[in-house]
Write an enzyme that holds these catalytic residues in place. Structure first.
Site, PDB file in Angstrom:
ATOM      1  CB  CYS A   1       5.621   2.387   7.503  1.00 52.38           C
ATOM      2  SG  CYS A   1       5.124   3.848   6.577  1.00 52.38           S
ATOM      3  CG  LEU A   2       6.721   1.027   1.408  1.00 55.32           C
ATOM      4  CD1 LEU A   2       6.118   1.352   0.055  1.00 55.32           C
ATOM      5  CD2 LEU A   2       7.795  -0.029   1.268  1.00 55.32           C
TER       6      LEU A   2
ATOM      7  CD  GLN B   1       3.575   5.730   2.642  1.00 54.46           C
ATOM      8  OE1 GLN B   1       2.569   5.206   2.195  1.00 54.46           O
ATOM      9  NE2 GLN B   1       4.567   5.024   3.158  1.00 54.46           N
TER      10      GLN B   1
ATOM     11  CG  HIS C   1      -0.258   1.332   7.259  1.00 54.36           C
ATOM     12  ND1 HIS C   1       0.682   0.871   8.157  1.00 54.36           N
ATOM     13  CD2 HIS C   1       0.409   2.184   6.428  1.00 54.36           C
ATOM     14  CE1 HIS C   1       1.864   1.425   7.876  1.00 54.36           C
ATOM     15  NE2 HIS C   1       1.724   2.225   6.825  1.00 54.36           N
ATOM     16  CD  GLU C   2      -0.882   2.541   2.820  1.00 54.83           C
ATOM     17  OE1 GLU C   2      -0.396   3.685   2.876  1.00 54.83           O
ATOM     18  OE2 GLU C   2      -0.184   1.526   2.979  1.00 54.83           O
TER      19      GLU C   2
ATOM     20  CG  HIS D   1       0.551   6.886   5.581  1.00 56.37           C
ATOM     21  ND1 HIS D   1       1.705   7.393   6.141  1.00 56.37           N
ATOM     22  CD2 HIS D   1       0.816   5.583   5.335  1.00 56.37           C
ATOM     23  CE1 HIS D   1       2.618   6.437   6.229  1.00 56.37           C
ATOM     24  NE2 HIS D   1       2.101   5.317   5.755  1.00 56.37           N
TER      25      HIS D   1
ATOM     26  N   GLY E   1       0.832  -1.194   0.000  1.00 57.85           N
ATOM     27  CA  GLY E   1       0.000   0.000   0.000  1.00 57.85           C
ATOM     28  C   GLY E   1       0.863   1.238   0.000  1.00 57.85           C
TER      29      GLY E   1
HETATM   30 ZN    ZN Z   1       3.010   3.492   5.768  1.00 55.04          ZN
END
Ligand code: ZN
Length: 178
Positions: A88-89, A51, A130-131, A134, A46
């Site tokens: 998380c990226l 991000q 999660h997204e 963000h 995701g």
């Molecule tokens: Zn994340």
């Protein structure tokens, strides 16, 4: 399509509340495609627009069943609770356990501006939550317990944008049961 530059913890865009998208234009559709490509390039499940430095309410998710694009996503329903490992990226190499709804219904617009509803459980439910977090400037480390830095374990180095285990956004299948 293009792979976009990821933003990392410490970048203020990750803590800002993202703005609603007024209209799903060609520019938005292209951005969603680029986010999708960026997510795949980083082996994520995701990605949210902040991000990649864009403070707008856009997310892409793919937990293995094909990509889902969501504009202005809203968590309509959530039920049950599940604790699982998450990463998380934007915070490479860090993992922790986060409690999330086990099943969610999310509404929003797709990349063509059409209303859609997405129902998901398990990893899909986790990735969606999660997204969406963000978009409100909330990161999984705010909610996680048992945070670990992968680099503290022998043989594992945190590598921004690099290979597993830092490559996940939103979760890691098989890393633990409900
Ligand atoms: Zn994340």
């Amino acid at each position: 399509m293009a792979v976009l530059k990821l933003r990392y913890l410490g970048d203020p865009v990750l803590r800002a509340k993202a703005k609603p998208v007024a209209r799903v234009t060609k520019r938005i559709a292209k951005l969603l495609k680029d986010m999708e490509e960026t997510m795949y390039a980083a082996d994520g499940v995701g990605l949210a627009a902040p991000q990649v430095g864009v403070s707008q309410r856009l997310i892409v998710v793919d937990v293995g069943d094909g990509p889902i694009h969501l504009v202005n996503p809203v968590l309509e329903e959530g039920e049950g609770a599940e604790v699982d490992r998450e990463g998380c990226l934007s915070i490479p190499g860090v993992f922790g356990y986060v409690e999330r709804y086990a099943r969610v219904v999310v509404s929003g617009l797709d990349g063509n501006g059409k209303p859609i509803r997405v129902e998901g459980s398990g990893l899909l439910a986790r990735a969606l939550q999660h997204e969406i977090d963000h978009l409100d400037g909330v990161l999984f480390i705010d909610k996680a317990t048992g945070l670990v830095q992968a680099g503290e374990e022998p043989g594992e180095e945190p590598q921004p944008g690099g290979e597993a285990p830092s490559g996940w956004d939103a979760g890691q299948p098989g890393a633990g049961g409900p």
